[in-house]
Motif scaffolding. Structure first.
Motif, PDB file in Angstrom:
ATOM      1  N   VAL A 114     -16.865  -0.301  41.172  1.00 54.15           N
ATOM      2  CA  VAL A 114     -16.382  -0.215  39.758  1.00 54.15           C
ATOM      3  C   VAL A 114     -17.530   0.020  39.051  1.00 54.15           C
ATOM      4  N   PRO A 115     -17.806   1.042  38.429  1.00 53.95           N
ATOM      5  CA  PRO A 115     -19.059   1.208  37.441  1.00 53.95           C
ATOM      6  C   PRO A 115     -18.923   0.255  36.352  1.00 53.95           C
ATOM      7  N   ASN A 116     -20.070  -0.093  35.584  1.00 62.28           N
ATOM      8  CA  ASN A 116     -20.030  -1.038  34.263  1.00 62.28           C
ATOM      9  C   ASN A 116     -19.245  -0.362  33.309  1.00 62.28           C
ATOM     10  N   SER A 117     -19.498   0.709  33.287  1.00 59.77           N
ATOM     11  CA  SER A 117     -18.941   1.608  31.926  1.00 59.77           C
ATOM     12  C   SER A 117     -17.491   1.367  31.921  1.00 59.77           C
ATOM     13  N   GLU A 118     -16.908   1.600  33.270  1.00 61.20           N
ATOM     14  CA  GLU A 118     -15.368   1.188  33.149  1.00 61.20           C
ATOM     15  C   GLU A 118     -14.880  -0.342  32.976  1.00 61.20           C
ATOM     16  N   LEU A 141     -28.015  -5.266  37.236  1.00 60.77           N
ATOM     17  CA  LEU A 141     -26.844  -5.504  38.099  1.00 60.77           C
ATOM     18  C   LEU A 141     -25.756  -4.826  37.720  1.00 60.77           C
ATOM     19  N   ASN A 142     -24.624  -4.854  38.625  1.00 62.99           N
ATOM     20  CA  ASN A 142     -23.269  -4.411  38.435  1.00 62.99           C
ATOM     21  C   ASN A 142     -22.532  -5.553  37.881  1.00 62.99           C
ATOM     22  N   CYS A 143     -21.128  -5.210  37.104  1.00 59.50           N
ATOM     23  CA  CYS A 143     -20.696  -6.454  37.353  1.00 59.50           C
ATOM     24  C   CYS A 143     -19.954  -7.094  38.449  1.00 59.50           C
ATOM     25  N   VAL A 144     -19.510  -5.965  39.456  1.00 54.08           N
ATOM     26  CA  VAL A 144     -18.776  -6.443  40.561  1.00 54.08           C
ATOM     27  C   VAL A 144     -19.837  -7.083  41.444  1.00 54.08           C
ATOM     28  N   ASP A 145     -21.082  -7.302  41.284  1.00 56.72           N
ATOM     29  CA  ASP A 145     -22.059  -7.744  41.851  1.00 56.72           C
ATOM     30  C   ASP A 145     -22.043  -9.324  41.785  1.00 56.72           C
ATOM     31  N   CYS A 146     -21.553  -9.736  40.568  1.00 58.97           N
ATOM     32  CA  CYS A 146     -20.908 -11.231  40.295  1.00 58.97           C
ATOM     33  C   CYS A 146     -19.654 -11.513  40.314  1.00 58.97           C
ATOM     34  N   CYS A 151     -12.856  -2.001  28.578  1.00 55.64           N
ATOM     35  CA  CYS A 151     -11.883  -3.044  28.104  1.00 55.64           C
ATOM     36  C   CYS A 151     -12.770  -4.197  27.339  1.00 55.64           C
ATOM     37  N   HIS A 152     -13.990  -4.647  28.108  1.00 53.24           N
ATOM     38  CA  HIS A 152     -14.441  -5.935  27.828  1.00 53.24           C
ATOM     39  C   HIS A 152     -15.486  -5.763  26.604  1.00 53.24           C
ATOM     40  N   GLU A 153     -15.703  -4.646  26.313  1.00 50.27           N
ATOM     41  CA  GLU A 153     -16.758  -4.648  25.260  1.00 50.27           C
ATOM     42  C   GLU A 153     -15.959  -5.020  23.716  1.00 50.27           C
ATOM     43  N   PRO A 192     -10.528  -1.145  38.638  1.00 44.65           N
ATOM     44  CA  PRO A 192     -10.577  -1.576  37.232  1.00 44.65           C
ATOM     45  C   PRO A 192      -9.394  -2.079  36.806  1.00 44.65           C
ATOM     46  N   GLN A 193      -8.301  -1.826  37.335  1.00 49.69           N
ATOM     47  CA  GLN A 193      -6.876  -2.286  36.910  1.00 49.69           C
ATOM     48  C   GLN A 193      -6.970  -4.004  37.603  1.00 49.69           C
ATOM     49  N   HIS A 194      -7.799  -4.695  37.440  1.00 53.55           N
ATOM     50  CA  HIS A 194      -7.671  -6.048  38.123  1.00 53.55           C
ATOM     51  C   HIS A 194      -6.630  -7.114  37.622  1.00 53.55           C
ATOM     52  N   PRO A 195      -6.274  -8.001  38.210  1.00 53.31           N
ATOM     53  CA  PRO A 195      -5.365  -9.412  37.544  1.00 53.31           C
ATOM     54  C   PRO A 195      -6.028  -9.810  36.453  1.00 53.31           C
ATOM     55  N   SER A 196      -5.562 -10.352  35.413  1.00 53.25           N
ATOM     56  CA  SER A 196      -6.066 -11.138  34.179  1.00 53.25           C
ATOM     57  C   SER A 196      -6.803 -12.417  34.777  1.00 53.25           C
ATOM     58  N   LYS A 197      -6.333 -13.068  35.793  1.00 51.81           N
ATOM     59  CA  LYS A 197      -6.999 -14.258  36.401  1.00 51.81           C
ATOM     60  C   LYS A 197      -7.851 -13.852  37.713  1.00 51.81           C
TER      61      LYS A 197
END
Length: 729
Positions: A52-56, A92-97, A60-62, A104-109
């Motif tokens: 999932v690219p950081n841009s995606e 790093l990419n967000c998904v690395d951590c 939402c998270h910006e 991108p449409q992941h659960p809230s928790k």
């Protein structure tokens, strides 16, 4: 067409290319990350296509907002792209951590960010720490990686704006450890630990002076491996404290390890004193400060309570207890004699109190002290007859004397008081009229000369000064004792004032003795037979034991017996001469007191002089005599003497004779009729008739009288309160 490359180069590349390619490893993410971690640098991970690219993610998270509590306004919690790119994880990419995100449409928790991917060792240490264990037990408030290092804006540890940079670490730890709610809920040891640290010598060196070598939280507690102090592996475990502090204080650790404390610690003693017992954990201050010295005896007393108790019985201990927190008492603390980190048994030649070194130790404060001076016993127990025989005998004698005098005169005073009240309330009209008349009678006779009144003024002022400056030492454990010393300016000022009072005492005593010698010289002719001119021993005896002398005689015994009969209504009220039996007792009590208090006081004032010919333990005996005799004198004066002079009905509220020097005719006839009749028969009554003016000085004299009188009563109340409070403990 021929190639432009040499044929041999083409051949070489063809033959060796497979070997060259095999020698160069393919790029991975683990090796650079491990190398970077070892070098304390941010890991560098080779770029690869993200699931999932950081841009995606930033879509939402910006611009993410949350509401802390229901009904409260939302606050921004989004990720700043420009700061994330500059962070330690910027490449790093967000998904690395956040490895569990695959869409991108992941659960809230979601699961927390996985730091272990790159920081395996740190995460393994954290898992066994108090913070990690608390998380495992379900404590969501326990510190996590993000709590200390931050999240998306995380910067290298050595960068000045990092939350865990050494200068910032105390504030980061304070987020939890200075939170009253959390410290109470999780029963964290010291409240506001970070705040105390910042006020300590370590905290000031780090934050105020910028000394980056000064220890911060992690230097003492560890970084990722922080554990409870009861854990054997904890940096702050009792057995490990010396080693932890020794990381910086190398020389002191070596000295401590060789000391009696260090040796006991090495043997596994779990009670022996370590660094934090004397210096505390977070409130560490300079050992040279007055406040540290003032509290040092309490630190030693945690383990050596019996030694502290008897140290407090000495001048050193009492002055230390009464010292102002910010003014170093000019007295020895425990470490001045026993050492700081180099404490050894007295039997050890290395000890500062060994036979070879004790004189030098005393000479640190008492220049010129000798071997006899060093025999002073700073922890002597007067109740221990086995080890301190002479001191115990003196203590028992003074205690018996104190109790005996107070018991005898207490009963005597009560009998007198009850008899006077009875007569005043019953049919004794003569008794009541005499009381009224003696205050209104205009016919006055001289009882005390101006010189005698001057001496009494010296007695009163010096005595009150001595009590005010001396009794706080005896009752050092009371709040009023500390208040008096603080008002005076501390132990040093009180000591100087006490010495001045002693000088005045010796002065009036010498003046009185000189006046006695001069009086005897003036009366020398009366010792000779007027007819023969020869000296007669009989006349000397009459002069020494006569009614005008203060020397007790058999007449005093007869007066005492008659007075006791009157108390119980078994005889008439006795008539006295110029001096009564209780006045003669008071007079010689002064001689006794000046001798006992004076000599013992001089021994303590000039110990080096007296230990030229006396053993040092005589200072201990002098202290017991001085203290108990002073209590006896103060208690007697403020109770029995005040009653005899002021409290009894005939004199209440105050007898001014010592200021005016005069006594009315009515009072002479009512109380001292034998003196009146003797003067009348000898034709000397008119010689005593008053010729000076008193009314003009009466108000001033009475004002001073009530001031002295009131001061004595206040001191009496404080002394009684102190004695009762001591019995309560």
């Amino acid at each position: 067409m021929r190639s432009s490359r040499p044929w041999f180069l083409v051949l070489a590349l063809t033959v060796f290319a497979p070997f060259l390619l095999a020698a160069e490893p393919e790029p991975t993410t683990a090796a650079p990350a491990a190398a970077a971690a070892a070098a304390d640098e941010p890991p560098v991970i080779a770029e690869k296509a993200a699931v999932v690219p950081n841009s995606e993610c930033l879509d939402c998270h910006e611009a993410e907002f949350i509401s802390p509590k229901k009904g409260e306004p939302k606050r921004w919690v989004g990720v700043r792209p420009e700061l994330f790119e500059k962070s330690v994880h910027g490449k790093l990419n967000c998904v690395d951590c956040h490895a569990d995100i695959t869409d991108p449409q992941h659960p809230s928790k979601l699961a927390p960010a996985q730091c272990a991917t790159c920081h395996q060792d740190a995460v393994a240490q954290y898992a066994t720490s108090i913070h990690g264990m608390s998380h495992k037990m379900g404590s969501s408030d326990a510190a996590s990686c993000a709590s200390c290092h931050g999240t998306h804006e995380m910067v290298p540890v050595k960068q000045a704006d990092s939350p865990v940079f050494k200068l910032n670490l105390p504030q980061t730890c304070a987020t939890c450890h200075d939170n009253p709610k959390l410290t109470k809920e999780y029963r964290i040891g010291q409240q506001e630990a970070a705040g105390h640290y910042l006020d300590s010598i370590h905290g000031r060196a780090l934050t105020q002076m910028g000394l980056i070598v000064a220890p911060s939280c992690n230097d003492c507690h560890g970084t990722h491996d922080i554990k409870r102090s009861i854990d054997k592996d904890s940096h702050s475990n009792h057995a490990n404290i010396a080693q932890t502090c020794g990381t910086c204080h190398v020389g002191i650790e070596a000295t401590y390890n060789a000391s009696v404390h260090g040796q006991l610690l090495a043997k596994g003693d779990k009670q022996v004193a370590v660094c934090t017992d004397c210096h505390t954990a977070h409130d560490i201050e300079k050992p040279s400060t007055a406040h540290f010295k003032a509290g040092s005896d309490q630190s030693c007393g945690k383990c050596h309570e019996d030694r502290l108790t008897h140290y407090r019985d000495t001048y050193h201990g009492k002055a230390m207890a009464l010292g102002q927190p910010n003014v170093a008492p000019d007295v020895a603390a425990c470490y001045d004699c026993h050492g700081h980190h180099d404490v050894f048994p007295v039997s050890d030649p290395r000890s500062r109190l060994s036979k070879e070194k004790i004189v030098g130790t005393c000479q640190q404060c008492h220049t010129g002290a000798n071997a006899k001076f060093a025999e002073y016993q700073p922890h002597a127990n007067p109740l221990d007859a086995k080890n301190y025989g002479a001191l115990n005998k003196v203590f028992l004698f003074m205690t018996t004397l104190l109790i005996g005098v107070f018991a005898f005169f207490g009963v005597h005073t009560l009998f007198w008081l009850f008899r006077s009240i009875y007569l005043y309330l019953t049919d004794s009209k003569t008794f009541r009229e005499a009381i009224v008349q003696q205050h209104a009678d205009d016919v006055q006779f001289t009882r005390f000369t101006p010189f005698e009144r001057f001496l009494h003024l010296m007695v009163v002022t010096s005595f009150l000064l001595l009590v005010i400056t001396g009794m706080p030492l005896k009752f050092y454990y009371t709040d009023w004792a500390r208040m008096i010393f603080n008002v005076m300016g501390g132990a040093a000022v009180a000591r100087s004032l006490h010495h001045f009072g002693a000088i005045v005492t010796f002065a009036y005593f010498v003046l009185h003795l000189g006046e006695l010698v001069a009086s005897l010289w003036r009366k020398r002719k009366g010792l000779r037979n007027p007819e023969t001119g020869r000296f007669e021993f009989r006349r000397l005896i009459q002069a020494v034991f006569g009614p005008d002398s203060m020397v007790p005689s058999m007449q005093d015994w007869r007066d005492f017996v008659a007075h006791q009969k009157w108390f119980f209504g078994k005889g008439p009220r006795p008539q006295f001469d110029r001096w009564t039996y209780w006045e003669r007792f008071d007079y010689f009590a002064v001689f006794w007191g000046v001798f006992m208090i004076g000599v013992s006081g001089l021994i303590m004032w000039f110990p080096k002089v007296f230990t030229l010919f006396l053993p040092g333990w005589m200072i201990n005996i002098a202290l017991v005599i001085h203290s108990d005799e002073a209590l006896l004198a103060a208690g007697f004066i403020f109770t029995f003497h005040f009653f005899n002079t002021h409290f009894r009905i005939e004199k209440f509220p105050m007898d001014t004779v010592i200021f005016s020097g005069r006594i009315s005719k009515t009072e002479m006839i009512h109380e001292r009729k034998r003196w009146y009749d003797r003067l009348l028969s000898e034709g000397r009554l008119d010689d005593h008739r008053v010729k000076d003016d008193w009314e003009g000085r009466k108000k001033i004299a009475k004002s001073f009288g009530f001031l002295f009188f009131g001061t004595g009563l206040v001191l009496l109340v404080l002394i009684v309160y102190a004695m009762i409070s001591r019995l309560g403990h």
